[in-house]
Design an enzyme around this catalytic site. Structure first.
Site, PDB file in Angstrom:
ATOM      1  CD  GLU A 108      -2.892  -1.255   2.283  1.00  0.00           C
ATOM      2  OE1 GLU A 108      -2.339  -1.534   3.369  1.00  0.00           O
ATOM      3  OE2 GLU A 108      -4.116  -1.098   2.165  1.00  0.00           O
ATOM      4  CD  GLU A 160      -3.077  -6.525   3.501  1.00  0.00           C
ATOM      5  OE1 GLU A 160      -2.939  -7.243   2.493  1.00  0.00           O
ATOM      6  OE2 GLU A 160      -2.570  -5.394   3.588  1.00  0.00           O
TER       7      GLU A 160
HETATM    8  N1  3HC Z   1       4.364  -7.468  11.862  1.00  0.00           N
HETATM    9  C1  3HC Z   1       5.048  -7.834  12.955  1.00  0.00           C
HETATM   10  N2  3HC Z   1       6.006  -8.786  12.960  1.00  0.00           N
HETATM   11  C2  3HC Z   1       6.261  -9.396  11.795  1.00  0.00           C
HETATM   12  C3  3HC Z   1       5.567  -9.076  10.608  1.00  0.00           C
HETATM   13  C4  3HC Z   1       4.582  -8.060  10.670  1.00  0.00           C
HETATM   14  N3  3HC Z   1       3.888  -7.664   9.588  1.00  0.00           N
HETATM   15  N4  3HC Z   1       6.030  -9.847   9.614  1.00  0.00           N
HETATM   16  C5  3HC Z   1       6.985 -10.633  10.146  1.00  0.00           C
HETATM   17  N5  3HC Z   1       7.119 -10.349  11.462  1.00  0.00           N
HETATM   18  C6  3HC Z   1       8.091 -10.967  12.395  1.00  0.00           C
HETATM   19  C7  3HC Z   1       7.835 -12.460  12.568  1.00  0.00           C
HETATM   20  O1  3HC Z   1       6.893 -12.704  13.570  1.00  0.00           O
HETATM   21  C8  3HC Z   1       9.219 -12.958  12.943  1.00  0.00           C
HETATM   22  O2  3HC Z   1       9.430 -12.657  14.291  1.00  0.00           O
HETATM   23  P1  3HC Z   1      10.301 -13.629  15.218  1.00  0.00           P
HETATM   24  O3  3HC Z   1      11.654 -13.668  14.578  1.00  0.00           O
HETATM   25  O4  3HC Z   1      10.246 -12.975  16.540  1.00  0.00           O
HETATM   26  O5  3HC Z   1       9.604 -14.959  15.167  1.00  0.00           O
HETATM   27  C9  3HC Z   1      10.137 -12.062  12.131  1.00  0.00           C
HETATM   28  O6  3HC Z   1       9.367 -10.899  11.786  1.00  0.00           O
HETATM   29  C10 3HC Z   1      10.670 -12.682  10.857  1.00  0.00           C
HETATM   30  O7  3HC Z   1       9.588 -13.204  10.121  1.00  0.00           O
HETATM   31  P2  3HC Z   1       9.654 -14.611   9.366  1.00  0.00           P
HETATM   32  O8  3HC Z   1      10.255 -15.642  10.242  1.00  0.00           O
HETATM   33  O9  3HC Z   1       8.302 -14.859   8.806  1.00  0.00           O
HETATM   34  O10 3HC Z   1      10.705 -14.268   8.197  1.00  0.00           O
HETATM   35  P3  3HC Z   1      10.742 -14.744   6.691  1.00  0.00           P
HETATM   36  O11 3HC Z   1      11.947 -14.129   6.100  1.00  0.00           O
HETATM   37  O12 3HC Z   1      10.516 -16.204   6.589  1.00  0.00           O
HETATM   38  O13 3HC Z   1       9.457 -14.064   5.993  1.00  0.00           O
HETATM   39  C11 3HC Z   1       7.950 -12.304   5.446  1.00  0.00           C
HETATM   40  C12 3HC Z   1       9.365 -12.689   5.876  1.00  0.00           C
HETATM   41  C13 3HC Z   1       7.656 -12.836   4.036  1.00  0.00           C
HETATM   42  C14 3HC Z   1       7.855 -10.806   5.436  1.00  0.00           C
HETATM   43  C15 3HC Z   1       6.919 -12.932   6.417  1.00  0.00           C
HETATM   44  O14 3HC Z   1       7.298 -12.598   7.736  1.00  0.00           O
HETATM   45  C16 3HC Z   1       5.499 -12.456   6.247  1.00  0.00           C
HETATM   46  O15 3HC Z   1       4.789 -12.989   5.396  1.00  0.00           O
HETATM   47  N6  3HC Z   1       5.070 -11.501   7.081  1.00  0.00           N
HETATM   48  C17 3HC Z   1       3.696 -11.065   7.119  1.00  0.00           C
HETATM   49  C18 3HC Z   1       3.365 -10.176   5.983  1.00  0.00           C
HETATM   50  C19 3HC Z   1       1.950  -9.716   6.109  1.00  0.00           C
HETATM   51  O16 3HC Z   1       1.041 -10.468   6.377  1.00  0.00           O
HETATM   52  N7  3HC Z   1       1.740  -8.423   5.883  1.00  0.00           N
HETATM   53  C20 3HC Z   1       0.441  -7.865   5.945  1.00  0.00           C
HETATM   54  C21 3HC Z   1       0.210  -7.349   7.321  1.00  0.00           C
HETATM   55  S1  3HC Z   1      -1.433  -6.772   7.509  1.00  0.00           S
HETATM   56  C22 3HC Z   1      -1.414  -5.246   6.852  1.00  0.00           C
HETATM   57  O17 3HC Z   1      -0.447  -4.810   6.318  1.00  0.00           O
HETATM   58  C23 3HC Z   1      -2.692  -4.470   7.016  1.00  0.00           C
HETATM   59  C24 3HC Z   1      -2.659  -3.208   6.212  1.00  0.00           C
HETATM   60  O18 3HC Z   1      -3.421  -3.379   5.060  1.00  0.00           O
HETATM   61  C25 3HC Z   1      -3.207  -2.064   6.977  1.00  0.00           C
END
Ligand code: 3HC
Ligand code: NAI
Length: 678
Positions: free
Chosen positions: A104, A124
């Site tokens: 976004e 999401e």
């Molecule tokens: N918020 C908070 N913490 C997050 C996060 C997020 N969005 N994304 C990842 N983390 C944290 C994980 O919990 C993890 O923490 P830990 O080491 O304490 O366990 C650390 O970051 C590393 O994450 P991964 O182990 O998953 O690392 P990878 O390299 O395997 O993957 C990634 C990275 C592809 C970015 C994966 O973490 C991911 O898919 N994250 C979520 C992405 C997501 O869903 N984003 C949308 C959020 S909702 C949103 O944006 C709403 C908006 O529209 C308003």
């Protein structure tokens, strides 16, 4: 140090975020973005802006840990409106994964450049949500509703090249020169009228051809069944074509807020952290030195051995697979090739990739060929004597320092380890069938399993795309152990008057892909049958004697047609009625509610027992096992989270009402008003 800094490069202001590990858009980052834009607008020397991130990725989304808490600082939506309103061109410089709020941010920028390895997406829905910072309104205006739909509704990210092809990315830049290339690109935009995503017109396609929405619903119906967020996502994208931008944003907000306060999103956010927590093994330093795994040996090329081998081959790790006889070996290798070729036919693999995978597979009839493997996984018959023989043989042949693993479903890993001289190098690696498809890997920690062995298995699971959870040694480990009381109740209820298809249907309605009797038909009713049609002691004996061996012969509990559609069978109904009469069981109508409670509450109780005995590290690991191994619906968060949402006192009362046991931990937590998770 501030998480957002700025750097003046002559007439371009570069706003740089650095918020490890994934540059989540927490309050400080949002404030930093707003301040950066203010600075750019108030500085007359600045003519263009670049937004980029340090570390491994562009913003990976909103900070999920802030969800459900009061909002601090500017909202992302407001920050992005300010950003887009800038009359100086703003360029997003994308590397890593621009996900959710990160996508976004990129959409609110006037232009987007990305390195070839970048991925962009709106995941999401995987958290039970839709984008909440105008992503559903800006994206269709940039790429059109048809291209936006799969991104918003399935949540799967797309590659930079695909993003470029659909117009989401303006330019693919050098993998190692993103910072400079983005500045150069920004300079090229100076003097042109800024291009705002909210003013785009690509969304007209959804108005001109509104059928795309229903077509999408139909095409994805099976995958989306039961989930609330995907339907909201479709409505939001549709609204982007029908409403003004401001009205569309309002609609998105309404849908987003409804989802955010609902139980599905809470469950799916729980699962997001549960999956990551399951990687952590209490008491072991995550930085411990790992054992290098360069070659894997597999013993047994049957149903499981072949599937297990494919995981490693697909990840580029060479495999030696050993069988007893030539024909079994040929059959096993043939199945692997056929599976790969089918994947290629469906366009999900190239011919070259098939050959690459097959090229690193070494079939063999000799245990000696396993000598140099770093890990050997045994997948032979489920029989303790056979397993013991195999492990003592492996122990003598496979090099010291190599890991020996068993894929056993129920047997005692410690007993197997005890026949070797290296019990610390022995553990269970319990894959699920079909092993090349199912995501779950239960890692069974033996009494003597060494820390580095366990951690090596955990890290390896990620490399082969599995979701892993650690279990202690107990019959059936976490997953199958909890399946037992469910099956027991299912069997009992059909003897008390419930129809077996009603039992299946209750689980289908709950969100499982199939019920216990469908599962039995799929796996084969005859598995473990003594094969004597004259000896009829159980319902299974009677079904097998009647040739009802399951789907593979067209009839089991159900009759199957060519397309494998099931219909309940009068013959089976009759057989069940005879058994019930013989047992003197009174028949009664059993309500759906009772069926559901008697199937699911005993599972929660067994989960509590598993925790009580320390066989699972945490309740959320149990949720991870059941969601990935048995199709427990993700949107309920898994058995333990679901029990939390029902209220543990409700679960205890239900168990008591049905005369079922309640374990101490469950009773204790319920009486204190506690939950399993948090
Ligand atoms: N918020 C908070 N913490 C997050 C996060 C997020 N969005 N994304 C990842 N983390 C944290 C994980 O919990 C993890 O923490 P830990 O080491 O304490 O366990 C650390 O970051 C590393 O994450 P991964 O182990 O998953 O690392 P990878 O390299 O395997 O993957 C990634 C990275 C592809 C970015 C994966 O973490 C991911 O898919 N994250 C979520 C992405 C997501 O869903 N984003 C949308 C959020 S909702 C949103 O944006 C709403 C908006 O529209 C308003
Ligand atoms: P299978 O019968 O399909 O395959 C076993 C293979 O091992 C056969 O091809 C057999 O020839 C071979 N074999 C037997 N003894 C051997 C030996 N000494 N050396 C080399 N090869 C030998 O069995 P399946 O279903 O693959 O099960 C294997 C193991 O996986 C069992 O322990 C089972 O409990 C476990 N498992 C099975 C699951 C399933 O759904 N089938 C799921 C999870 C685990």
């Amino acid at each position: 140090m501030s998480v957002v800094t700025t750097e003046k490069q002559d007439n371009v202001l570069v706003i740089i975020a650095d918020n490890p590990p994934v540059n989540a858009l927490g309050a400080a980052v949002r404030q930093g973005l707003v301040d950066g834009i203010d600075q750019a607008l108030s500085d007359d020397d600045i003519e263009a802006v670049v937004i980029r991130c340090d570390g491994r990725t562009f913003f990976a989304g909103a900070d999920i840990t802030e969800f459900g808490k009061p909002m601090k600082g500017p909202s992302l939506a407001d920050a992005l409106d300010q950003l887009e309103a800038s009359n100086k061109p703003v360029v997003a410089a994308i590397h890593g994964t621009a996900l959710g709020g990160g996508c976004e941010v990129a959409l609110a920028c006037h232009y987007r450049v990305a390195v070839p390895s970048a991925k962009i997406g709106l995941p999401e829905v995987k958290l039970g949500l839709i984008p909440g910072a105008a992503g559903t309104q800006r994206l269709p205006r940039v790429v059109g509703a048809e291209a936006a739909l799969p991104m918003v509704v399935t949540g799967n990210p797309i590659s930079a090249t695909k993003a470029h092809a659909i117009g989401l990315v303006d330019k693919i830049v050098g993998e190692d020169s993103l910072a400079d290339d983005a500045i150069a690109f920004a300079r090229e935009q100076i003097g042109k009228p800024v291009r705002r995503s909210s003013e785009g017109t690509a969304n007209r396609d959804g108005v001109e051809n509104p059928a795309i929405f229903d077509e999408f619903r139909q095409k994805n119906a099976r995958k989306l069944r039961g989930f609330e967020a995907p339907e909201a996502a479709i409505q939001a994208v549709k609204a982007a074509g029908e409403l003004s931008y401001a009205e569309g944003v309002k609609k998105e907000r309404e849908l987003f807020t409804r989802l955010m306060t609902g139980t599905q999103s809470a469950a799916m956010r729980h699962y997001f952290f549960a999956e990551r927590a399951a990687n952590k093994i209490d008491g072991i330093d995550p930085k411990i030195d790992l054992i290098p795994i360069n070659r894997v040996g597999i013993l047994g090329a049957g149903t499981m051995g072949g599937g297990i081998a494919m995981n490693f081959l697909s990840a580029g790790i060479p495999v030696t697979i050993v069988e007893l006889k030539e024909d079994a070996l040929d059959r096993g290798v043939g199945v692997i090739r056929k599976n790969y070729e089918n994947t290629a036919k469906r366009g999900r693999m190239t011919e070259q990739q098939v050959e690459d995978a097959m090229g690193i597979l070494t079939p063999s009839l000799s245990y000696d060929d396993l000598a140099d493997c770093d890990l050997v996984i045994e997948a032979v018959f489920e029989n303790m004597d056979v397993k013991k023989q195999v492990f003592s043989k492996l122990d003598a042949i496979v090099k010291q320092g190599a890991i020996l693993a068993s894929n056993t479903s129920y047997l005692n890993i410690d007993e197997i380890a005890a026949v070797t001289k290296r019990p610390e190098y022995v553990l269970g690696l319990h894959f699920f069938s079909p092993a090349n498809v199912m995501k779950l890997l239960e890692i069974v920690r033996g009494e003597k399993t060494a820390d580095d062995v366990l951690m090596t298995a955990m890290k390896l699971s990620k490399k082969i795309g599995k979701v892993a959870a650690v279990s202690g040694v107990c019959p059936g480990f976490i997953g199958n152990r909890m399946l037992s009381p469910r099956q027991e109740q299912a069997n009992q209820m059909i003897m008390e008057g419930a129809n077996y298809w009603e039992v299946d249907d209750v689980l289908l309605e709950f969100g499982f892909p199939m019920g216990p009797f469908q599962m039995s038909d799929l796996a084969g009713v005859d598995i473990g049958w003594h094969r004597d049609p004259e000896r009829i002691e159980t319902l299974r004996d009677a079904l097998c004697a009647a040739g009802r061996w399951g789907q593979k012969v067209g009839k089991g509990f159900y009759d199957y047609d060519e397309a494998r559609n099931r219909t309940p069978s009068d013959e089976v109904k009759q057989i069940i009625a005879e058994f019930a009469a013989k047992a003197g069981n009174e028949q009664r109508v059993i309500s759906k509610e009772e069926i559901r409670e008697r199937l699911l509450y005993p599972m929660v109780n067994e989960g509590a027992k598993i925790l009580e005995e320390g066989m699972a590290q945490r309740a959320s690991d149990i949720d991870v096992v059941w969601i990935n191994g048995y199709g427990w619906p993700l949107y309920t968060g898994g058995p333990m989270f679901w029990a939390d949402t029902m209220g543990l006192d409700t679960v205890v009362a239900g168990l008591e009402q049905h005369g079922l046991p309640v374990t101490e931990l469950l009773r204790d937590k319920a009486s204190k008003g506690e939950k399993f998770n948090g």
